[in-house]
Design a protein around this motif. Structure first.
Motif, short mmCIF file in Angstrom:
data_model
loop_
_atom_site.label_atom_id
_atom_site.label_comp_id
_atom_site.label_asym_id
_atom_site.label_seq_id
_atom_site.Cartn_x
_atom_site.Cartn_y
_atom_site.Cartn_z
N MET A 1 0.86 -1.29 -0.03
CA MET A 1 -0.08 -0.08 0.14
C MET A 1 0.95 1.30 -0.26
SD MET A 1 -3.14 -0.99 2.63
CE MET A 1 -4.18 0.03 1.86
N SER A 2 0.24 2.40 -0.09
CA SER A 2 0.79 3.66 -0.25
C SER A 2 0.67 4.30 0.90
CB SER A 2 0.50 4.46 -1.38
OG SER A 2 -0.83 4.87 -1.19
N LEU A 3 1.43 5.31 1.28
CA LEU A 3 1.34 6.27 2.48
C LEU A 3 -0.14 6.94 2.34
CD1 LEU A 3 2.19 8.08 4.93
CD2 LEU A 3 3.07 9.65 3.41
N GLN A 4 -0.65 7.28 1.22
CA GLN A 4 -1.99 7.90 1.01
C GLN A 4 -3.08 6.97 1.44
OE1 GLN A 4 0.17 8.20 -1.20
NE2 GLN A 4 0.58 10.57 -1.75
N ALA A 5 -2.97 5.33 1.12
CA ALA A 5 -3.91 4.64 1.40
C ALA A 5 -3.93 4.16 2.82
CB ALA A 5 -3.67 3.35 0.62
N ASP A 6 -2.64 4.12 3.44
CA ASP A 6 -2.61 3.84 4.97
C ASP A 6 -2.99 4.89 5.61
OD1 ASP A 6 -1.37 1.34 4.20
OD2 ASP A 6 0.53 2.09 4.25
N LEU A 7 -2.53 6.21 5.37
CA LEU A 7 -3.31 7.18 6.31
C LEU A 7 -4.94 7.41 6.04
CD1 LEU A 7 -2.64 9.78 7.82
CD2 LEU A 7 -2.27 10.84 5.91
N THR A 8 -5.37 7.03 4.89
CA THR A 8 -6.62 6.91 4.62
C THR A 8 -7.36 5.95 5.67
OG1 THR A 8 -6.73 7.93 2.33
CG2 THR A 8 -8.71 6.80 3.08
N ASP A 9 -6.65 4.73 5.73
CA ASP A 9 -7.38 3.70 6.50
C ASP A 9 -7.00 3.93 7.98
OD1 ASP A 9 -8.22 0.70 6.65
OD2 ASP A 9 -6.07 0.65 7.75
N LEU A 10 -6.06 4.68 8.28
CA LEU A 10 -6.02 5.13 9.75
C LEU A 10 -7.25 6.11 10.23
CD1 LEU A 10 -2.37 5.95 10.44
CD2 LEU A 10 -3.63 4.52 11.75
N LEU A 11 -7.42 6.84 9.10
CA LEU A 11 -8.75 7.82 9.36
C LEU A 11 -9.95 7.12 9.48
CD1 LEU A 11 -7.48 10.91 7.44
CD2 LEU A 11 -7.37 10.75 10.16
N GLY A 95 1.56 -1.03 4.98
CA GLY A 95 2.87 -0.97 4.19
C GLY A 95 3.63 0.24 4.79
N THR A 96 3.41 1.05 5.53
CA THR A 96 3.97 2.15 5.93
C THR A 96 4.49 1.96 7.35
OG1 THR A 96 2.85 3.67 4.57
CG2 THR A 96 4.32 4.76 6.12
N ASP A 97 5.84 2.12 7.27
CA ASP A 97 6.38 2.33 8.98
C ASP A 97 6.33 3.65 9.44
OD1 ASP A 97 7.88 1.96 11.39
OD2 ASP A 97 9.64 1.35 10.28
N VAL A 98 5.61 4.22 10.12
CA VAL A 98 5.43 5.50 10.57
C VAL A 98 6.38 5.80 11.78
CG1 VAL A 98 4.06 7.53 11.39
CG2 VAL A 98 2.89 5.84 9.66
N ARG A 99 7.39 6.52 11.71
CA ARG A 99 8.28 6.63 12.48
C ARG A 99 7.88 7.96 13.50
NH1 ARG A 99 13.39 4.18 11.30
NH2 ARG A 99 12.66 2.36 10.26
N GLY A 100 6.87 8.90 13.05
CA GLY A 100 6.30 9.96 13.70
C GLY A 100 5.42 10.71 12.87
#
Length: 139
Positions: A1-11, A95-100
């Motif tokens: 997945m992309s950052l955009q997809a992963d951020l959308t999923d978080l929301l 698929g994103t490892d969010v460090r902060g």
């Protein structure tokens, strides 16, 4: 997945945001006829991290989150839920490892909807320090 997809999923999976905006979370622009309140996201900046051997897998991405609502109270409620969900997030998400992930700045404004009615807008700048888990980053 992309950052955009992963951020959308978080929301989308946050109960407080779901109560306020439902599935009205889009990238780029609000869909025609879509109700309010809504959240529109856009990548407005992205940088790579470098060391003496070249580029690393670390990224710093700035996301602009436009909170759109019919009233200031609704916009403020979405802002509170967005901040509660995202500010300080760390760890793997899709698929994103969010460090902060941090809510860096907030701005208020007014806009006009397609039908001429007023829209309250709160713009939140999100800073995401992250690393994508994919073959592209295996350098």
């Amino acid at each position: 997945m992309s950052l955009q997809a992963d951020l959308t999923d978080l929301l989308l999976t946050d109960p407080a945001l779901a109560d306020l905006v439902g599935a009205r979370i889009t990238w780029g622009r609000r869909a025609p006829g879509e109700g309010l309140p809504a959240l529109v996201l856009m990548r407005v900046g992205a940088t790579h991290d470098y060391h003496m051997k070249g580029v690393t897998a670390l990224r710093r991405t700035r996301i602009q989150a436009d909170i759109l609502a019919a009233t200031l109270a609704e916009a403020s409620a979405v802002e509170a839920a967005l901040t509660a969900r995202l500010d300080g997030v760390r760890g793997p998400h899709g698929g994103t490892d969010v460090r902060g992930l941090f809510v860096e700045a907030l701005r208020d404004g007014l806009d006009t909807d397609r039908d001429g009615s007023g829209i309250h807008r709160i713009v939140a700048d999100l800073i995401v320090h992250h690393r994508l888990h994919n073959k592209e980053n295996e350098r």
